[in-house]
Design a protein around this motif. Structure first.
Motif, PDB file in Angstrom:
ATOM      1  N   MET A 171       0.839  -1.182   0.000  1.00  0.00           N
ATOM      2  CA  MET A 171       0.000   0.000   0.000  1.00  0.00           C
ATOM      3  C   MET A 171       0.887   1.250   0.000  1.00  0.00           C
ATOM      4  O   MET A 171       1.923   1.282   0.649  1.00  0.00           O
ATOM      5  CB  MET A 171      -0.895   0.003   1.245  1.00  0.00           C
ATOM      6  CG  MET A 171      -1.816   1.199   1.296  1.00  0.00           C
ATOM      7  SD  MET A 171      -3.065   1.032   2.563  1.00  0.00           S
ATOM      8  CE  MET A 171      -2.506   2.252   3.704  1.00  0.00           C
ATOM      9  N   PHE A 172       0.436   2.261  -0.707  1.00  0.00           N
ATOM     10  CA  PHE A 172       1.158   3.530  -0.792  1.00  0.00           C
ATOM     11  C   PHE A 172       0.195   4.671  -0.497  1.00  0.00           C
ATOM     12  O   PHE A 172      -0.991   4.589  -0.835  1.00  0.00           O
ATOM     13  CB  PHE A 172       1.780   3.705  -2.183  1.00  0.00           C
ATOM     14  CG  PHE A 172       2.847   2.696  -2.478  1.00  0.00           C
ATOM     15  CD1 PHE A 172       4.171   2.973  -2.178  1.00  0.00           C
ATOM     16  CD2 PHE A 172       2.533   1.465  -3.030  1.00  0.00           C
ATOM     17  CE1 PHE A 172       5.164   2.041  -2.427  1.00  0.00           C
ATOM     18  CE2 PHE A 172       3.509   0.528  -3.279  1.00  0.00           C
ATOM     19  CZ  PHE A 172       4.833   0.819  -2.981  1.00  0.00           C
ATOM     20  N   LYS A 173       0.729   5.711   0.140  1.00  0.00           N
ATOM     21  CA  LYS A 173      -0.105   6.869   0.491  1.00  0.00           C
ATOM     22  C   LYS A 173       0.532   8.153  -0.028  1.00  0.00           C
ATOM     23  O   LYS A 173       1.754   8.245  -0.137  1.00  0.00           O
ATOM     24  CB  LYS A 173      -0.253   6.969   2.020  1.00  0.00           C
ATOM     25  CG  LYS A 173      -1.068   5.836   2.629  1.00  0.00           C
ATOM     26  CD  LYS A 173      -1.116   5.916   4.134  1.00  0.00           C
ATOM     27  CE  LYS A 173      -2.049   6.996   4.614  1.00  0.00           C
ATOM     28  NZ  LYS A 173      -2.230   6.964   6.091  1.00  0.00           N
ATOM     29  N   ASN A 174      -0.318   9.128  -0.297  1.00  0.00           N
ATOM     30  CA  ASN A 174       0.154  10.453  -0.672  1.00  0.00           C
ATOM     31  C   ASN A 174       0.742  11.158   0.541  1.00  0.00           C
ATOM     32  O   ASN A 174       0.237  11.002   1.666  1.00  0.00           O
ATOM     33  CB  ASN A 174      -0.989  11.299  -1.230  1.00  0.00           C
ATOM     34  CG  ASN A 174      -1.393  10.850  -2.610  1.00  0.00           C
ATOM     35  OD1 ASN A 174      -0.557  10.791  -3.503  1.00  0.00           O
ATOM     36  ND2 ASN A 174      -2.666  10.519  -2.774  1.00  0.00           N
ATOM     37  N   ILE A 175       1.779  11.937   0.312  1.00  0.00           N
ATOM     38  CA  ILE A 175       2.430  12.682   1.390  1.00  0.00           C
ATOM     39  C   ILE A 175       1.438  13.628   2.069  1.00  0.00           C
ATOM     40  O   ILE A 175       1.404  13.736   3.295  1.00  0.00           O
ATOM     41  CB  ILE A 175       3.660  13.443   0.841  1.00  0.00           C
ATOM     42  CG1 ILE A 175       4.731  12.442   0.420  1.00  0.00           C
ATOM     43  CG2 ILE A 175       4.213  14.432   1.868  1.00  0.00           C
ATOM     44  CD1 ILE A 175       5.874  13.035  -0.382  1.00  0.00           C
ATOM     45  N   THR A 176       0.598  14.272   1.270  1.00  0.00           N
ATOM     46  CA  THR A 176      -0.347  15.259   1.821  1.00  0.00           C
ATOM     47  C   THR A 176      -1.354  14.631   2.777  1.00  0.00           C
ATOM     48  O   THR A 176      -1.897  15.320   3.640  1.00  0.00           O
ATOM     49  CB  THR A 176      -1.091  15.999   0.695  1.00  0.00           C
ATOM     50  OG1 THR A 176      -1.706  15.025  -0.160  1.00  0.00           O
ATOM     51  CG2 THR A 176      -0.140  16.868  -0.114  1.00  0.00           C
ATOM     52  N   ASP A 177      -1.599  13.330   2.659  1.00  0.00           N
ATOM     53  CA  ASP A 177      -2.562  12.656   3.540  1.00  0.00           C
ATOM     54  C   ASP A 177      -2.109  12.615   4.993  1.00  0.00           C
ATOM     55  O   ASP A 177      -2.935  12.436   5.895  1.00  0.00           O
ATOM     56  CB  ASP A 177      -2.810  11.220   3.066  1.00  0.00           C
ATOM     57  CG  ASP A 177      -3.518  11.166   1.730  1.00  0.00           C
ATOM     58  OD1 ASP A 177      -4.147  12.172   1.331  1.00  0.00           O
ATOM     59  OD2 ASP A 177      -3.431  10.107   1.063  1.00  0.00           O
ATOM     60  N   ASN A 225       7.663  -4.068  15.856  1.00  0.00           N
ATOM     61  CA  ASN A 225       7.686  -3.227  14.668  1.00  0.00           C
ATOM     62  C   ASN A 225       6.661  -3.719  13.658  1.00  0.00           C
ATOM     63  O   ASN A 225       6.468  -4.927  13.496  1.00  0.00           O
ATOM     64  CB  ASN A 225       9.072  -3.242  14.028  1.00  0.00           C
ATOM     65  CG  ASN A 225      10.103  -2.557  14.887  1.00  0.00           C
ATOM     66  OD1 ASN A 225       9.820  -2.065  15.972  1.00  0.00           O
ATOM     67  ND2 ASN A 225      11.330  -2.518  14.396  1.00  0.00           N
ATOM     68  N   VAL A 226       6.014  -2.766  12.979  1.00  0.00           N
ATOM     69  CA  VAL A 226       4.975  -3.117  12.015  1.00  0.00           C
ATOM     70  C   VAL A 226       5.245  -2.385  10.695  1.00  0.00           C
ATOM     71  O   VAL A 226       5.753  -1.267  10.687  1.00  0.00           O
ATOM     72  CB  VAL A 226       3.566  -2.806  12.580  1.00  0.00           C
ATOM     73  CG1 VAL A 226       3.391  -1.336  12.866  1.00  0.00           C
ATOM     74  CG2 VAL A 226       2.483  -3.321  11.679  1.00  0.00           C
ATOM     75  N   LYS A 227       4.930  -3.044   9.593  1.00  0.00           N
ATOM     76  CA  LYS A 227       5.149  -2.485   8.250  1.00  0.00           C
ATOM     77  C   LYS A 227       4.334  -1.202   8.075  1.00  0.00           C
ATOM     78  O   LYS A 227       3.203  -1.113   8.538  1.00  0.00           O
ATOM     79  CB  LYS A 227       4.749  -3.528   7.215  1.00  0.00           C
ATOM     80  CG  LYS A 227       5.113  -3.178   5.789  1.00  0.00           C
ATOM     81  CD  LYS A 227       4.905  -4.383   4.882  1.00  0.00           C
ATOM     82  CE  LYS A 227       5.038  -4.114   3.415  1.00  0.00           C
ATOM     83  NZ  LYS A 227       5.846  -3.041   2.963  1.00  0.00           N
ATOM     84  N   VAL A 228       4.961  -0.224   7.390  1.00  0.00           N
ATOM     85  CA  VAL A 228       4.281   1.048   7.141  1.00  0.00           C
ATOM     86  C   VAL A 228       3.981   1.191   5.648  1.00  0.00           C
ATOM     87  O   VAL A 228       4.688   0.609   4.810  1.00  0.00           O
ATOM     88  CB  VAL A 228       5.112   2.263   7.629  1.00  0.00           C
ATOM     89  CG1 VAL A 228       5.375   2.168   9.118  1.00  0.00           C
ATOM     90  CG2 VAL A 228       6.408   2.407   6.854  1.00  0.00           C
ATOM     91  N   PRO A 229       2.947   1.950   5.306  1.00  0.00           N
ATOM     92  CA  PRO A 229       2.672   2.202   3.889  1.00  0.00           C
ATOM     93  C   PRO A 229       3.830   2.966   3.254  1.00  0.00           C
ATOM     94  O   PRO A 229       4.483   3.789   3.900  1.00  0.00           O
ATOM     95  CB  PRO A 229       1.416   3.086   3.913  1.00  0.00           C
ATOM     96  CG  PRO A 229       0.813   2.895   5.265  1.00  0.00           C
ATOM     97  CD  PRO A 229       1.955   2.582   6.180  1.00  0.00           C
ATOM     98  N   GLY A 230       4.062   2.707   1.980  1.00  0.00           N
ATOM     99  CA  GLY A 230       5.069   3.445   1.246  1.00  0.00           C
ATOM    100  C   GLY A 230       4.562   4.823   0.861  1.00  0.00           C
ATOM    101  O   GLY A 230       3.399   5.177   1.137  1.00  0.00           O
ATOM    102  N   LEU A 231       5.414   5.609   0.221  1.00  0.00           N
ATOM    103  CA  LEU A 231       5.059   6.962  -0.198  1.00  0.00           C
ATOM    104  C   LEU A 231       4.858   7.034  -1.703  1.00  0.00           C
ATOM    105  O   LEU A 231       5.606   6.424  -2.459  1.00  0.00           O
ATOM    106  CB  LEU A 231       6.175   7.952   0.154  1.00  0.00           C
ATOM    107  CG  LEU A 231       6.230   8.504   1.567  1.00  0.00           C
ATOM    108  CD1 LEU A 231       7.366   9.527   1.660  1.00  0.00           C
ATOM    109  CD2 LEU A 231       4.924   9.120   1.986  1.00  0.00           C
ATOM    110  N   ILE A 232       3.896   7.825  -2.109  1.00  0.00           N
ATOM    111  CA  ILE A 232       3.733   8.174  -3.510  1.00  0.00           C
ATOM    112  C   ILE A 232       4.520   9.465  -3.724  1.00  0.00           C
ATOM    113  O   ILE A 232       4.196  10.501  -3.132  1.00  0.00           O
ATOM    114  CB  ILE A 232       2.246   8.371  -3.868  1.00  0.00           C
ATOM    115  CG1 ILE A 232       1.479   7.060  -3.666  1.00  0.00           C
ATOM    116  CG2 ILE A 232       2.108   8.898  -5.309  1.00  0.00           C
ATOM    117  CD1 ILE A 232      -0.028   7.190  -3.773  1.00  0.00           C
TER     118      ILE A 232
END
Length: 178
Positions: free
Chosen positions: A1-7, A121-128
């Motif tokens: 999963m990837f998220k926008n920085i602005t989010d 530790n838990v996986k984090v969404p990547g960045l768009i």
């Protein structure tokens, strides 16, 4: 999963009160560091949707003093995502509410790690990465990580070679007595 920085971006503004000042009448640096850590936590937690802890802080230079009565605005943004960690860029500005004059007071980079309910530790969404600036910030974080690895190896007690550094010390305020 990837998220926008602005989010995940977070901004807070706070009026600086006399209770926040040091003995010289300026806002205490420790108070500003506390606010910076809080907003880095908020940004990282918003991005990961998990509780986050501060793993490290990369360099905090206090560029301009903050006065009692000024509005301080802190802005936080995810600059980099690893597997379980994020680098949060934090910028601090102060505004004189009478003149409207703004000044950049400091910027720093907080490495935050996402944790699950058991503290693992838990996986984090990547960045768009959708702009040149976002690519620059992500790349800069990678470069800072590489520099940190090299520093820690060079000066690790088992790897350190004193003779390689003696010439450097001659031009500094130190006296070698061994």
């Amino acid at each position: 999963m990837f998220k926008n920085i602005t989010d995940s971006q977070v901004t807070i503004t706070e009026l600086m009160l006399p209770a926040h000042s040091n003995f010289s009448g300026k806002i205490h640096g420790g108070y500003i560091l506390n606010l910076m850590d809080q907003i880095a936590f908020a940004c990282a937690s918003k991005h990961s949707r998990h509780y986050c802890v501060t793993a490290s802080v990369n360099r905090v230079d206090f560029l301009n003093p903050i006065e009692v009565g000024e509005l301080v605005t802190l802005k936080a943004s995810v600059n980099y995502t690893g597997r379980t960690s994020m680098v949060i860029g934090v910028r601090v500005e102060a505004e004189n509410i009478q003149t409207g004059e703004k000044k950049h007071c400091n910027s720093s980079y907080f490495t935050m790690v996402a944790k699950d309910d058991q503290g693992k530790n838990v996986k984090v969404p990547g960045l768009i990465l959708d702009s040149e600036q976002s690519i620059r910030r992500f790349s800069r974080s990678i470069a800072r990580q590489e520099q940190a690895k090299n520093r820690s190896t060079t000066f690790k007690s088992t790897e350190f070679k004193m003779d390689d550094h003696l010439e450097l010390l001659k031009n500094h305020n130190a006296q070698i007595a061994i």
